[in-house]
Design a protein around this motif. Sequence first.
Motif, short mmCIF file in Angstrom:
data_model
loop_
_atom_site.label_atom_id
_atom_site.label_comp_id
_atom_site.label_asym_id
_atom_site.label_seq_id
_atom_site.Cartn_x
_atom_site.Cartn_y
_atom_site.Cartn_z
N ILE A 1 8.93 -2.41 -4.56
CA ILE A 1 8.89 -1.16 -3.80
C ILE A 1 9.72 -0.08 -4.51
O ILE A 1 9.28 1.06 -4.68
CB ILE A 1 9.39 -1.38 -2.36
CG1 ILE A 1 8.37 -2.22 -1.58
CG2 ILE A 1 9.64 -0.04 -1.65
CD1 ILE A 1 8.85 -2.65 -0.21
N LEU B 1 7.30 4.79 -4.09
CA LEU B 1 6.23 5.05 -3.13
C LEU B 1 6.34 6.38 -2.40
O LEU B 1 5.36 6.92 -1.91
CB LEU B 1 6.19 3.92 -2.07
CG LEU B 1 5.68 2.58 -2.61
CD1 LEU B 1 5.74 1.54 -1.50
CD2 LEU B 1 4.27 2.70 -3.14
N SER B 2 7.56 6.93 -2.34
CA SER B 2 7.68 8.18 -1.62
C SER B 2 7.01 9.34 -2.34
O SER B 2 6.77 10.38 -1.75
CB SER B 2 9.17 8.49 -1.36
OG SER B 2 9.88 8.37 -2.58
N LEU C 1 0.86 -1.19 0.00
CA LEU C 1 0.00 0.00 0.00
C LEU C 1 0.89 1.23 0.00
O LEU C 1 1.99 1.21 0.56
CB LEU C 1 -0.87 0.04 1.26
CG LEU C 1 -1.60 -1.24 1.69
CD1 LEU C 1 -2.46 -0.96 2.92
CD2 LEU C 1 -2.46 -1.79 0.56
N ASP C 2 0.40 2.32 -0.60
CA ASP C 2 1.15 3.57 -0.47
C ASP C 2 0.65 4.32 0.75
O ASP C 2 -0.25 3.86 1.46
CB ASP C 2 1.10 4.39 -1.77
CG ASP C 2 -0.32 4.85 -2.12
OD1 ASP C 2 -1.16 4.99 -1.20
OD2 ASP C 2 -0.58 5.08 -3.32
N SER C 3 1.22 5.48 1.01
CA SER C 3 0.89 6.18 2.26
C SER C 3 -0.54 6.70 2.28
O SER C 3 -1.06 7.07 3.33
CB SER C 3 1.88 7.33 2.51
OG SER C 3 1.83 8.22 1.41
#
Lengths: 159, 98
Positions: free
Chosen positions: B87, B92-93, B59-61
């Motif tokens: 990842i 994802l960031s 999941l992302d944030s």
Amino acid sequence: MKRSWNPALWVGFALVLIGTLSYPYFFIRFPVTRDFPWANLLLLAIALALIAAGLRRAFQRPEAYVGKISGSILAVLGVFVTGFFLFVVFYMARQLPASSGSPKVGAAAPEFTIPDSLGHPVALSALLDSSFRTNDWPSDAFGRDKTDGLVLIFYRGYW
Amino acid sequence: MAAVSVDSPEESERLRKLAGYSFLILCDDQDELIRRWDLVHAHGGEGGKDIARPAEFILDSTGKVRWVKLTDDFLIRARPEEVLQVIDSLHLSSPPSD
């Protein structure tokens, strides 16, 4: 004349047990021997060939070798154990239900709150929150300032 | 990362200490989460108990699902290197703004 011992039967049967048990206790640790159990299949093939050679000797030259009765019993047991191994690895392991209702890529993961291993309730939204900390965990587990996301792994359990 | 199983907190904490795991273990001992996420393997456990089918999610944030792996063979799961690679490739960031 004293008939000689027929070691191929016993070595073969011991190898059946080793070939089976070495999967859960050893070969499962390495992806190359786990995803397809070729090392175990090789051991089991050698094991059954040894038992077959021992049996042939016992039946073709009964005056020289023992093992007609013990060999037959070991052969049946060996085939049964091998069959059980093949059943678990190639059939049972693949009897997982499909999951049509699980969250799809691109969808929002449905919220949940369930306890962690210390019994504290944990919500998904809290896990994704950058301020999430668990006091009881080593600081490196959730010590970062920013949460980029979450890897969530479902296990069969029984640990 | 977090792991989920239907084992009780006591069992999971015992494993966590024994194995020295530092990741979070969530305990779905009421089968609540695996039912809601359709991940129940009915009668898959000892004594016919319902357990989770193996599954991995990233999941992302924002809580959006970015990657899923649903194996059809419980001996074959996502490998750590595979998850790390995914990842990296998802960046994802910086989640997409759609």
